[in-house]
Design a protein around this motif. Structure first.
Motif, PDB file in Angstrom:
ATOM      1  N   SER A 229      50.528  32.920  27.196  1.00 29.56           N
ATOM      2  CA  SER A 229      49.970  33.922  28.112  1.00 29.56           C
ATOM      3  C   SER A 229      48.746  33.421  28.877  1.00 29.56           C
ATOM      4  N   TYR A 230      48.183  32.301  28.450  1.00 25.39           N
ATOM      5  CA  TYR A 230      47.018  31.746  29.147  1.00 25.39           C
ATOM      6  C   TYR A 230      47.422  30.864  30.330  1.00 25.39           C
ATOM      7  N   TRP A 231      48.716  30.694  30.526  1.00 25.82           N
ATOM      8  CA  TRP A 231      49.207  29.880  31.629  1.00 25.82           C
ATOM      9  C   TRP A 231      49.498  30.748  32.851  1.00 25.82           C
TER      10      TRP A 231
ATOM     11  N   ALA B 197      49.841  30.641  22.863  1.00 19.62           N
ATOM     12  CA  ALA B 197      49.412  29.830  24.017  1.00 19.62           C
ATOM     13  C   ALA B 197      49.956  30.279  25.361  1.00 19.62           C
TER      14      ALA B 197
ATOM     15  N   SER C 250      40.640  33.241  16.756  1.00 21.61           N
ATOM     16  CA  SER C 250      40.907  33.408  18.184  1.00 21.61           C
ATOM     17  C   SER C 250      42.286  33.983  18.463  1.00 21.61           C
TER      18      SER C 250
END
Length: 262
Positions: free
Chosen positions: A58-60, A56, A232
């Motif tokens: 790295s999507y921030w 999760a 994913s």
């Protein structure tokens, strides 16, 4: 200087723990933005916590502060640490829960958090999420520099996630890392480990299921049919369209996965 603060824990949502952590953060920095990644990490399960945050973070946006509390050693001599990894920050116990983040990033600086004047006092021996990790993240979100929290260390703990292994003949062996909410079996096999399943004949055996199809989406699967798919997160998953692969295969976390080619 407001930053995003994310929370990843094994606390669940039926007790007061998450609410107390958020209260501490907002008391220190009412302008912070606090967002939950997950509070459903399996209790005490460091690998599950490591997988959750690694999939999760790295999507921030850059400079997000990730608080990760899966902490079976709370109150012992294990260290609280503040880690700068790539363009993100992590506040967590030094117990390996950030291992998969370490694997993904080249630039890592870890600090042993020792500046106790930033903590909520008195510090509970059983709830460092509230009294240590949450306030450190909050003060960071107000612009306190990492160097203020403690000295850099290079002996932070990390573990190696289970890897795929070559078996007999044309076999590759792996394991189920996790069963997700839908009952899909997320294996530790990456596409590069099992290149023979692309365009060739193969069997994947897990539990009492034998899988012979690689599909591109869940809806392609027939009702009740177990099939392989690239999830994913980049791992090979065993899934059932609108059903539970875990139930169909009678498999769970830790179950062996054997891929045979030809």
């Amino acid at each position: 200087m407001a930053r995003f603060i994310t929370l990843t824990t094994d606390f669940g949502v039926s007790d007061y723990y998450v609410g107390a952590m958020k209260g501490v953060i907002y008391n220190i920095n009412p302008s912070a933005t606090v967002v939950d990644i997950s509070h459903s990490v399996q209790s005490y399960d460091l690998l599950d916590g490591a997988l959750t945050i690694a999939q999760a973070y790295s999507y921030w946006p850059k400079d997000t502060i990730h608080v990760v509390v899966v902490d079976p050693g709370v109150g012992t001599s294990r260290r609280p640490i503040l880690v700068s990894a790539g363009t993100h920050f992590f506040v967590a116990p030094d117990n390996g829960v950030l291992s998969l983040v370490y694997d993904r990033e080249e630039r890592i600086t870890a600090r042993h958090i020792t500046s106790s004047h930033y903590f909520v006092q008195p510090v509970s021996q059983t709830f460092h999420g509230r009294d240590v990790f949450a306030p450190v993240a909050a003060w960071m979100s107000k612009g306190v520099e990492p160097i203020k929290f403690g000295e850099a260390v290079d002996d932070y703990l990390r573990f190696a996630a289970p890897r795929a292994k070559a078996g007999e003949g044309n076999e590759v062996r792996g394991i189920v890392l996790k069963v997700d909410k839908f009952g899909s079996l997320i294996t530790n096999l990456m596409p590069a480990d099992v290149g023979g399943i692309f365009g060739g004949e193969f069997q994947i055996k897990v539990g009492n299921a034998t899988v012979t199809k690689l599909l591109s989406n869940y809806a392609e699967g027939a009702k009740g049919e177990a099939f392989a798919i690239i999830g994913s997160g980049g791992f090979i998953e065993i899934s059932v369209n609108r059903g539970s692969a875990a139930q169909a295969a009678q498999a769970n976390k830790g179950s062996e996965v054997v891929v045979k080619f030809g």
